[in-house]
Scaffold this active site. Structure first.
Site, PDB file in Angstrom:
ATOM      1  CB  CYS A 342      -0.926  -0.027   1.213  1.00 11.96           C
ATOM      2  SG  CYS A 342      -1.920  -1.504   1.181  1.00 11.96           S
ATOM      3  CD  GLU A 343       4.412   3.193   1.442  1.00 17.73           C
ATOM      4  OE1 GLU A 343       4.624   4.300   0.908  1.00 17.73           O
ATOM      5  OE2 GLU A 343       4.442   2.999   2.669  1.00 17.73           O
TER       6      GLU A 343
END
Ligand code: LLP
Length: 413
Positions: A342-343
Site C-alpha cells: 500500500c504505497e
C-alpha cells in the site's frame, strides 16, 4: 555473463526451468545460479592474479549462507559491516583471518567480537572509533589491526544515494586529517596500523574517479610507509558497476588494470570489496501475476512481489529488466508492473513493453541477486521470499519463505 537463458520458449537457470522452481517452491522467490556466482568470483580473482590481492566479498550485497559458503570455499574473504554479518561468515567458515570490518557505526561489542575472532583488519571511519577500538584492544590485551577509511573527496558519478566518497558524505576520515590520526595511533597500545582503506561509491561505471581516488590513497599509503609505519594492505573498496539495462561499466580487466596501475608503487597487498559485480546478475526474483487492471490512464500488472521484497526500484528508481518466464504470443502492451504493497512507490517496473499476461503467469525480475533479499523487509506483514540456489540440473531451497508466525515472533500482545 550469466546462466539464465531461453530454452524452448521459456527462461531457465542453468539446466532448470524457472517454471519448475515456481511450481515447487512458490512465489515470490529469489533464484541464484551457482555457476554464475562461481564464474564471477573467478573472473575477479583472475584479473588480479599477478598482484598480491585478497578478494573480500561484500556480504551486504547477498548474505545468504549458501552464497557465503560457496565464496569461502573458492578462497574469498569477506567485507562485513556488523556483528550480524560476522556471525554469518563464522557460520560458514571457521576462519576470520580474511575478514575486514567496515562501517561508520560499529558498537564496542561488535568490535570485541571481531577482535576475538581474529579478523584481518578494522576499517576505522572516525577518530572516536579509533579511540574505542584502542580501548577494546587494551581490554583484550591485543593490538587491533586497523586501516583508516579515508575520504578522498572525489565524485564517483553514480546515484547520489550510493555515492560515498564526497566531502559531504558521512563516510571515512577527511583526507587532510588522516596523517595526524595515524600519528596519534602510534601512542595507542590497543591498535596497530596495518593499511589504508577507501570506498567511493557503488555501481561505478567510470574508471576516472577510481583512478583519481586511488592516486590520492596510494600517495597517503606511500607517505605513511616512508614515515616508518609497517603497512601491508591497501583496501580499495568495492563499487564496480554492472549492466542492469543499458549501463556500460568497465570490464573487470579494465577495472583491475586501473587499480593495479594506481597502486603498484606501494608494494601493498590489495584488498578488494566487491559486492554487486559478483552477485547482481547471478539472481532473479520470480513473481506471479495476480491481476491485470486497466484504468483510464494506465495498464497495471499486479504481481505477488512488492517493494518489501525488492526495494531498489522504490528506493533508488533503479531499473530492473522484467521478462515473462514463458512469453505468450500477441502484441506487446506498455504496462506498469506493480506490487501489492500500500504505497504508490511500489512499482517494480514503469512503462514496460510486455506481451499479454494472465493471472498466474510468471515474471522474472532480472539482476536481483545484489541488494535484493538483503534489503527485503516484512512491511505490510508480508512474508519475505524464499531463496533457491541452482546448480546444474538441480536446485535447493537455501532459505525457506518466512513462516507466517515468524512475522510476530518475539512480540508480546
Ligand atoms: N565496501 C563498502 C565499504 C561498501 O559500503 C560497499 C557498499 C561495498 C564495499 C560493496 O559495494 P558494491 O561492490 O556492491 O558496489 N543498496 C544499494 C547499494 C549500497 C552499497 C553500499 N555499500 C543498491 O541497491 O544499489
Amino acid at each position: 555473463m550469466n546462466h539464465f537463458h531461453v530454452r524452448r520458449g521459456a527462461l531457465w537457470c542453468e539446466a532448470v526451468p524457472l517454471t519448475r522452481i515456481a511450481d515447487e517452491v512458490g512465489s515470490p522467490t529469489y533464484v541464484y545460479s551457482q555457476a554464475t556466482l562461481t564464474r564471477h568470483l573467478s573472473v575477479v580473482q583472475a584479473a588480479f592474479a599477478a598482484t598480491p590481492t585478497l578478494v573480500c566479498y561484500s556480504v551486504k550485497a547477498n548474505s545468504n549462507l549458501a552464497v557465503l559458503r560457496l565464496f569461502a570455499r573458492a578462497g574469498s574473504g569477506f567485507d562485513i559491516v556488523s556483528g550480524g554479518e560476522l556471525g554469518r561468515v563464522q557460520a560458514v567458515s571457521g576462519a576470520a583471518d580474511k575478514v575486514v570490518f567496515s562501517g561508520v557505526g560499529k558498537r564496542a561489542d561488535e568490535l570485541e567480537a571481531a577482535l576475538r575472532a581474529g579478523i584481518l583488519m578494522f576499517n576505522v571511519e572516525s577518530a572516536e572509533e579509533l579511540t574505542l577500538l584502542d580501548a577494546v584492544g587494551r581490554k583484550l590485551g591485543r593490538r587491533a589491526p586497523f586501516a583508516l577509511r579515508v575520504n578522498p573527496d572525489v565524485d564517483a558519478k553514480t546515484h547520489r544515494y550510493i555515492s560515498t566518497g564526497l566531502k559531504t558524505s558521512k563516510f571515512g576520515v577527511p583526507f587532510e586529517e588522516a596523517v595526524a590520526l595515524y600519528a596519534k595511533s602510534r601512542r595507542m597500545k590497543g591498535v596497530e596500523a596495518r593499511g589504508v582503506d577507501c570506498h567511493i561509491g557503488s555501481q561505478l561505471t567510470d574508471t576516472r574517479p577510481v583512478r583519481q581516488a586511488l592516486g590520492r590513497v596510494a600517495g597517503l599509503y606511500a607517505g605513511l610507509t616512508a614515515q616508518g609505519f609497517k603497512l601491508t594492505h591497501l583496501d580499495v573498496g568495492g563499487g564496480l558497476g554492472v549492466t542492469y539495462t543499458t549501463e556500460n561499466p568497465p570490464s573487470v580487466d579494465v577495472y583491475a588494470r586501473t587499480v593495479i596501475e594506481a597502486t603498484r608503487h606501494t608494494g601493498a597487498t590489495l584488498v578488494l570489496e566487491p559486492g554487486r559485480v559478483l552477485v547482481a546478475n547471478a539472481g532473479v526474483l520470480l513473481t506471479r501475476v495476480l491481476f491485470n487492471k486497466e484504468t483510464p490512464a494506465r495498464h497495471f500488472v499486479i504481481v505477488d512481489a512488492g517493494m518489501n521484497d525488492l526495494m531498489r526500484p522504490a528506493l533508488y528508481e533503479a531499473h530492473h529488466d522484467i521478462v515473462a518466464v514463458k512469453p505468450r504470443r500477441g502484441p506487446k502492451k506498455t504496462v506498469d508492473v506493480v506490487g501489492p504493497v500500500c504505497e504508490s512507490t511500489d512499482v517494480l517496473g514503469h512503462g514496460r513493453p510486455l506481451a499479454p499476461l494472465k493471472a498466474g503467469d510468471l515474471l522474472a525480475i532480472r539482476s536481483a541477486g545484489a541488494y535484493g533479499m538483503t534489503m527485503a523487509s516484512t512491511y505490510n506483514s508480508r512474508q519475505r521470499p524464499a531463496e533457491v540456489l541452482v546448480d546444474g540440473d538441480t536446485f535447493r531451497v537455501v532459505r525457506k519463505r518466512d513462516e507466517l508466525t515468524a512475522l510476530w515472533q518475539g512480540e508480546t500482545p
